[in-house]
Design a protein around this motif. Sequence first.
Motif, PDB file in Angstrom:
ATOM      1  N   LEU A 187       0.633  -1.375  -0.056  1.00 36.03           N
ATOM      2  CA  LEU A 187      -0.059  -0.020   0.119  1.00 36.03           C
ATOM      3  C   LEU A 187       0.872   1.130  -0.018  1.00 36.03           C
ATOM      4  N   LYS A 212      -8.933  -4.686  -5.604  1.00 35.24           N
ATOM      5  CA  LYS A 212      -9.087  -3.406  -5.768  1.00 35.24           C
ATOM      6  C   LYS A 212      -7.922  -2.564  -6.211  1.00 35.24           C
ATOM      7  N   TRP A 217      -7.948   0.661  -2.059  1.00 34.98           N
ATOM      8  CA  TRP A 217      -7.562  -0.223  -0.824  1.00 34.98           C
ATOM      9  C   TRP A 217      -7.300   0.683   0.217  1.00 34.98           C
ATOM     10  N   SER A 220     -10.237   1.781   1.871  1.00 36.85           N
ATOM     11  CA  SER A 220     -11.191   0.964   2.698  1.00 36.85           C
ATOM     12  C   SER A 220     -10.634   0.371   3.871  1.00 36.85           C
ATOM     13  N   LEU A 222      -9.065  -2.374   6.051  1.00 37.88           N
ATOM     14  CA  LEU A 222      -8.393  -3.829   5.543  1.00 37.88           C
ATOM     15  C   LEU A 222      -8.612  -4.902   6.214  1.00 37.88           C
TER      16      LEU A 222
END
Lengths: 236, 236
Positions: A187, A212, A217, A220, A222
């Motif tokens: 990420l 995604k 991500w 969102s 996780l």
Amino acid sequence: MTTGTLYMLPVTLGTDNIHQALPQEVIQLAQGLETFIVENEKSARRFLGLVKPAKPVRELTLLTLNEHTTDAELPALLAPLLAGQDVGLMSEAGCPGIADPGARLAAMAHRKNIRVAPLVGPSSILLSLMGSGLNGQRFAFLGYLPSDKQARIQRIKDIERQSRQQQETQIFIETPYRNQHLLEDMLTHCAAETRLCIARNISLPTELIVSKSIKDWKKSELPELHKQPTVFLLLA
Amino acid sequence: MTTGTLYMLPVTLGTDNIHQALPQEVIQLAQGLETFIVENEKSARRFLGLVKPAKPVRELTLLTLNEHTTDAELPALLAPLLAGQDVGLMSEAGCPGIADPGARLAAMAHRKNIRVAPLVGPSSILLSLMGSGLNGQRFAFLGYLPSDKQARIQRIKDIERQSRQQQETQIFIETPYRNQHLLEDMLTHCAAETRLCIARNISLPTELIVSKSIKDWKKSELPELHKQPTVFLLLA
């Protein structure tokens, strides 16, 4: 003398449900075998208990092939096949010959002209790719990423570059207690538009397969991945 | 409204024997579905006839997703799922989402938060890797090689170099009527010690999976591959 066949026998991915994982004829074939080469004897006996072999499980012959098996020990594992017996090769979970030590024995079987017969069953790598929606026309499985953080970050960048250049889905795994670290590094270091599929606990009731972009991500909540078997798939 | 689940439903690899190819619970799940997205309607109806669905096959809804399907047509395929229906996605043979157009729909399903659920079944790519004895810890599927002879020879050399550098099994296919040409080019242009697995007619009675070095292949009688589905696996 005719040699036996080395059956590459998949096993369930952590569930007890063999009728979700294996075709009826694969189960029947396994029921008739008396010699197995297994990665872990305890879990193999448990799996064979579910298969309900013709002979009682305690009377079956189980030989071990794992990461500690030396090349010098391989010929003894082929002896039953050379003597004409059919043998089932099982890994700890999923398909033998994929991400496990089983391929070493299959390679030696080919050199001895022993027939190697793969059987249908679950593979977390293949199932996660099917479910990912990422490119299934071109993909690579890379195994484990480096455990060292700096080396891992460099590897993630290399993987992303290779994926972008070739439009190739890159599939990799991590020891389950490091999943969360790997996810955080991706990420932080991947491009916003790179697509990441997280495929957790494949074929278990807690299965989760979500694709995604890195950007989405980050917005969102996780998923919990700590100590849970997870396959990561990336397409840049 | 709750959306339906997109089941990635594998089909047999040319055989009629679904009990060799699919777990009992996958067959049962398929029996209950009423809407399918299929690559080829004729072969899908034939396969569904073997599955024996709860509703007569002629009353099932079959929608088509193939290489000619445009992006503009994809939303209509998701409509039943958004309306709450479960749908089965099937490719022409083997696992949907792998080497077929199915991944495009799975990708759009993820964007709409529709659950994508892969089911266990046969994949000629995975089965051939299991049976090959080549490296299953690291591998890549490359799809089709170029049809032009010079471009194909160059690609074979690139594949061999990549395999040697990464110790990666390289998996590829060819349109079946060009199999023999591809094999001849590999025998001519690969190194003597490079290992080549030929996996022909996987899961059919005429299945053949043989791994040898290029040097040993040159000394052997070559298998008949013309117009027969074959997966090639190379490890340099």
